[in-house]
Design a protein around this motif. Structure first.
Motif, PDB file in Angstrom:
ATOM      1  N   VAL A 114      -2.760  10.882  -1.372  1.00 13.83           N
ATOM      2  CA  VAL A 114      -3.329   9.878  -0.462  1.00 13.83           C
ATOM      3  C   VAL A 114      -3.429  10.469   0.941  1.00 13.83           C
ATOM      4  O   VAL A 114      -2.434  10.788   1.574  1.00 13.83           O
ATOM      5  N   ILE A 115      -4.648  10.613   1.413  1.00 14.14           N
ATOM      6  CA  ILE A 115      -4.921  11.162   2.744  1.00 14.14           C
ATOM      7  C   ILE A 115      -4.849  10.076   3.807  1.00 14.14           C
ATOM      8  O   ILE A 115      -4.371  10.305   4.914  1.00 14.14           O
ATOM      9  N   SER A 116      -5.334   8.881   3.457  1.00 13.74           N
ATOM     10  CA  SER A 116      -5.400   7.788   4.424  1.00 13.74           C
ATOM     11  C   SER A 116      -5.190   6.461   3.703  1.00 13.74           C
ATOM     12  O   SER A 116      -5.690   6.273   2.593  1.00 13.74           O
ATOM     13  N   TYR A 117      -4.434   5.571   4.351  1.00 16.14           N
ATOM     14  CA  TYR A 117      -4.216   4.233   3.799  1.00 16.14           C
ATOM     15  C   TYR A 117      -4.351   3.228   4.929  1.00 16.14           C
ATOM     16  O   TYR A 117      -3.540   3.194   5.851  1.00 16.14           O
ATOM     17  N   ILE A 118      -5.398   2.418   4.861  1.00 14.79           N
ATOM     18  CA  ILE A 118      -5.652   1.387   5.871  1.00 14.79           C
ATOM     19  C   ILE A 118      -5.332   0.034   5.248  1.00 14.79           C
ATOM     20  O   ILE A 118      -5.933  -0.344   4.242  1.00 14.79           O
ATOM     21  N   HIS A 119      -4.402  -0.671   5.845  1.00 15.65           N
ATOM     22  CA  HIS A 119      -4.017  -1.986   5.338  1.00 15.65           C
ATOM     23  C   HIS A 119      -3.824  -3.006   6.457  1.00 15.65           C
ATOM     24  O   HIS A 119      -3.908  -4.199   6.225  1.00 15.65           O
ATOM     25  N   ALA A 120      -3.566  -2.555   7.653  1.00 18.87           N
ATOM     26  CA  ALA A 120      -3.237  -3.454   8.762  1.00 18.87           C
ATOM     27  C   ALA A 120      -4.500  -3.890   9.499  1.00 18.87           C
ATOM     28  O   ALA A 120      -5.390  -3.083   9.765  1.00 18.87           O
ATOM     29  N   HIS A 121      -4.539  -5.169   9.810  1.00 19.38           N
ATOM     30  CA  HIS A 121      -5.627  -5.757  10.593  1.00 19.38           C
ATOM     31  C   HIS A 121      -4.992  -6.796  11.518  1.00 19.38           C
ATOM     32  O   HIS A 121      -5.079  -8.000  11.267  1.00 19.38           O
ATOM     33  N   VAL A 156      -2.615 -12.422   6.235  1.00 20.21           N
ATOM     34  CA  VAL A 156      -1.456 -11.552   6.153  1.00 20.21           C
ATOM     35  C   VAL A 156      -1.763 -10.401   5.205  1.00 20.21           C
ATOM     36  O   VAL A 156      -2.159 -10.604   4.069  1.00 20.21           O
ATOM     37  N   SER A 157      -1.598  -9.171   5.690  1.00 22.17           N
ATOM     38  CA  SER A 157      -1.834  -8.001   4.847  1.00 22.17           C
ATOM     39  C   SER A 157      -0.759  -6.960   5.143  1.00 22.17           C
ATOM     40  O   SER A 157      -0.792  -6.314   6.172  1.00 22.17           O
ATOM     41  N   SER A 158       0.171  -6.811   4.204  1.00 24.02           N
ATOM     42  CA  SER A 158       1.242  -5.829   4.366  1.00 24.02           C
ATOM     43  C   SER A 158       0.797  -4.495   3.779  1.00 24.02           C
ATOM     44  O   SER A 158      -0.291  -4.381   3.220  1.00 24.02           O
ATOM     45  N   ASP A 159       1.661  -3.509   3.843  1.00 22.04           N
ATOM     46  CA  ASP A 159       1.347  -2.215   3.248  1.00 22.04           C
ATOM     47  C   ASP A 159       1.666  -2.190   1.751  1.00 22.04           C
ATOM     48  O   ASP A 159       1.432  -1.189   1.079  1.00 22.04           O
ATOM     49  N   PHE A 166      -7.676  -6.958   0.259  1.00 19.70           N
ATOM     50  CA  PHE A 166      -7.156  -8.270  -0.122  1.00 19.70           C
ATOM     51  C   PHE A 166      -6.000  -8.607   0.807  1.00 19.70           C
ATOM     52  O   PHE A 166      -5.201  -7.739   1.152  1.00 19.70           O
ATOM     53  N   ASP A 167      -5.898  -9.884   1.195  1.00 14.59           N
ATOM     54  CA  ASP A 167      -4.704 -10.259   1.952  1.00 14.59           C
ATOM     55  C   ASP A 167      -3.591 -10.558   0.943  1.00 14.59           C
ATOM     56  O   ASP A 167      -3.781 -10.454  -0.261  1.00 14.59           O
ATOM     57  N   TYR A 192      -6.334 -13.958  -6.038  1.00 12.97           N
ATOM     58  CA  TYR A 192      -6.489 -13.334  -4.731  1.00 12.97           C
ATOM     59  C   TYR A 192      -7.967 -13.092  -4.474  1.00 12.97           C
ATOM     60  O   TYR A 192      -8.726 -12.814  -5.392  1.00 12.97           O
ATOM     61  N   TYR A 193      -8.357 -13.174  -3.217  1.00 13.67           N
ATOM     62  CA  TYR A 193      -9.752 -13.003  -2.844  1.00 13.67           C
ATOM     63  C   TYR A 193      -9.898 -11.844  -1.864  1.00 13.67           C
ATOM     64  O   TYR A 193      -9.027 -11.617  -1.030  1.00 13.67           O
ATOM     65  N   VAL A 194     -11.023 -11.169  -1.962  1.00 11.13           N
ATOM     66  CA  VAL A 194     -11.357 -10.115  -1.011  1.00 11.13           C
ATOM     67  C   VAL A 194     -11.516 -10.752   0.363  1.00 11.13           C
ATOM     68  O   VAL A 194     -12.198 -11.772   0.506  1.00 11.13           O
TER      69      VAL A 194
END
Length: 167
Positions: A38-45, A51-54, A92-93, A107-109
């Motif tokens: 895994v080069i990059s992981y984007i989860h935070a907004h 609510v979107s955790s890692d 997904f949150d 869960y919804y996108v």
């Protein structure tokens, strides 16, 4: 798939320089089959109310990332399709819609997370995008414009659907 035979073919070239995006439920960064992939992981907004955790609380994103890029022949789990650079976007949150009569969590996108991920794929030069999402509607103008730009850049977009859960 015959991993060993394929890799033994004259001229075989591994996909180590190919950027593959998985837009899904996140990823378990501690999964031993994905170590170093895994080069990059984007989860935070932070600017979004959802609510979107890692954490990949559903596990689907980890499953898909493993299918694509799990380590080979390490006596653990599965072998991935290729040695590539995985870029993961959680779209997904973490809030289930538990107001369903079936008592199943759904869960919804998140549309903002999703469009940001598509735009970032364009900026990052991603060559393959996996979308395990679906829905009955056509893309809106912004989504269509992002798809058009990605396709014009030579990005391959792979979409899977069929999780309606109909009995």
């Amino acid at each position: 798939v015959h991993w060993t035979e394929a890799r033994a073919l004259n001229g075989f070239r591994e996909a180590t320089d190919i950027r593959v995006a998985v837009l899904d439920t996140g990823i378990d960064l501690n999964h031993p089959d994905l170590r170093g992939r895994v080069i990059s992981y984007i989860h935070a907004h932070p600017d979004l109310p959802s609510v979107s955790s890692d954490q990949d609380i559903i596990g689907h994103g980890t499953h898909v990332a493993g299918t694509v890029g799990a380590l080979f022949n390490n006596n653990l789990g599965i072998n991935g399709i290729c040695e590539c650079q995985l870029f993961i976007w959680k779209i997904f949150d973490d809030r289930p819609d538990d107001d369903r009569p079936s008592n199943r969590f759904v869960y919804y996108v998140d549309p903002v997370m999703y469009r940001r991920a598509l735009a970032d794929c364009l900026d990052q030069g991603v060559k393959v995008i996996n979308l395990s999402i679906g829905g009955p509607g056509r893309p809106d103008r912004q989504e269509q414009a992002l798809f058009d730009a990605l396709l014009a850049n030579g990005t391959t977009i792979v979409a899977a659907m069929g999780n309606e859960g109909l009995s």
